[in-house]
Design a protein around this motif. Structure first.
Motif, PDB file in Angstrom:
ATOM      1  N   LEU A 193      33.912  54.752 100.750  1.00 46.14           N
ATOM      2  CA  LEU A 193      34.969  55.569 101.334  1.00 46.14           C
ATOM      3  C   LEU A 193      34.661  57.063 101.304  1.00 46.14           C
ATOM      4  O   LEU A 193      35.298  57.827 102.029  1.00 46.14           O
ATOM      5  CB  LEU A 193      36.305  55.275 100.647  1.00 46.14           C
ATOM      6  N   ASP A 194      33.696  57.475 100.482  1.00 49.46           N
ATOM      7  CA  ASP A 194      33.288  58.877 100.494  1.00 49.46           C
ATOM      8  C   ASP A 194      31.866  59.055 101.019  1.00 49.46           C
ATOM      9  O   ASP A 194      31.282  60.127 100.894  1.00 49.46           O
ATOM     10  CB  ASP A 194      33.444  59.511  99.111  1.00 49.46           C
ATOM     11  N   THR A 220      33.193  59.447 106.165  1.00 48.63           N
ATOM     12  CA  THR A 220      33.504  60.876 106.280  1.00 48.63           C
ATOM     13  C   THR A 220      33.496  61.304 107.743  1.00 48.63           C
ATOM     14  O   THR A 220      34.402  62.014 108.205  1.00 48.63           O
ATOM     15  CB  THR A 220      32.516  61.709 105.456  1.00 48.63           C
ATOM     16  N   ALA A 221      32.488  60.872 108.490  1.00 51.59           N
ATOM     17  CA  ALA A 221      32.418  61.196 109.919  1.00 51.59           C
ATOM     18  C   ALA A 221      33.543  60.508 110.689  1.00 51.59           C
ATOM     19  O   ALA A 221      34.126  61.098 111.617  1.00 51.59           O
ATOM     20  CB  ALA A 221      31.061  60.801 110.483  1.00 51.59           C
ATOM     21  N   ASP A 257      33.043  61.668 119.167  1.00 49.19           N
ATOM     22  CA  ASP A 257      31.645  62.100 119.055  1.00 49.19           C
ATOM     23  C   ASP A 257      31.220  62.378 117.610  1.00 49.19           C
ATOM     24  O   ASP A 257      30.032  62.345 117.308  1.00 49.19           O
ATOM     25  CB  ASP A 257      31.382  63.339 119.914  1.00 49.19           C
ATOM     26  N   HIS A 258      32.170  62.622 116.714  1.00 51.01           N
ATOM     27  CA  HIS A 258      31.813  62.849 115.307  1.00 51.01           C
ATOM     28  C   HIS A 258      31.202  61.597 114.661  1.00 51.01           C
ATOM     29  O   HIS A 258      30.368  61.709 113.770  1.00 51.01           O
ATOM     30  CB  HIS A 258      33.035  63.278 114.486  1.00 51.01           C
ATOM     31  N   PHE A 271      39.624  51.244 111.364  1.00 51.51           N
ATOM     32  CA  PHE A 271      38.586  52.002 112.060  1.00 51.51           C
ATOM     33  C   PHE A 271      37.386  52.235 111.138  1.00 51.51           C
ATOM     34  O   PHE A 271      36.238  52.066 111.549  1.00 51.51           O
ATOM     35  CB  PHE A 271      39.133  53.333 112.580  1.00 51.51           C
ATOM     36  N   PHE A 272      37.624  52.584 109.883  1.00 48.64           N
ATOM     37  CA  PHE A 272      36.524  52.774 108.929  1.00 48.64           C
ATOM     38  C   PHE A 272      35.716  51.488 108.790  1.00 48.64           C
ATOM     39  O   PHE A 272      34.480  51.514 108.808  1.00 48.64           O
ATOM     40  CB  PHE A 272      37.050  53.194 107.551  1.00 48.64           C
TER      41      PHE A 272
END
Length: 171
Positions: A8-9, A14-15, A26-27, A65-66
């Motif tokens: 998670l980190d 993060t992106a 785009d990130h 989403f992650f």
């Protein structure tokens, strides 16, 4: 790979978090293979819609989403997705040293960490084999133990060499 890209980190989450906050897919796209981009774009759109439904929906959408982007990222590495890992895991010395090398543009610390580790492991494995060698003539069991340690050193050294000379992760 240590639990890094799927934590998670880690850099992927993060992106993904930044993509959701900035509403800019785009990130996250640099972290997924080209063939995974359509799935990530679709998930990004769905997560954006769900996030608008309130704080609980936002938490669920973010988590989903992650998981999606980490799964697609891991598939691009040829690795299975085994779930998101918690933040703050011990990554050992190499990943943080590699991250600092990227930040600083210098390989000095990373090279030192890697070389010290290889040196220590080489010395330990060789010393074990040499200690067993002293008793190798005391029967088949003792000889076998020496042979296993000696071949173990050779196989380990070969694997280290092959990994050190393998194509980079991004290729």
């Amino acid at each position: 790979m240590p639990p890094h890209c799927d934590s998670l980190d880690g850099p992927v989450v993060t992106a993904a978090r930044l993509a959701l906050e900035d509403k800019d897919v785009d990130h996250i796209l640099p972290y997924v293979p080209r063939e995974g981009e359509p799935e990530v774009r679709e998930a990004f759109g769905l997560a954006g819609k769900a996030r608008a439904l309130g704080p609980t929906a936002q938490d669920v959408a973010d988590r989903w989403f992650f998981e999606t982007v980490v799964r697609v990222h891991r598939a691009g590495e040829g690795a299975p997705f085994t779930g998101l890992k918690p933040a703050g895991l011990d990554l050992g010395p190499v990943i943080p040293a590699a991250e600092r090398a990227l930040d600083a543009g210098s390989a000095d610390e990373l090279t030192r960490v890697l070389c010290e580790t290889v040196r220590e492991q080489t010395e330990d494995r060789l010393q074990r084999a040499m200690a067993l060698r002293k008793h190798a003539d005391e029967g088949v069991a003792a000889a076998r133990e020496y042979v296993e340690a000696g071949l173990g050193l050779q196989v380990w050294a070969h694997r280290v060499y092959k990994q050190a000379t393998a194509a980079s992760h991004a290729q």
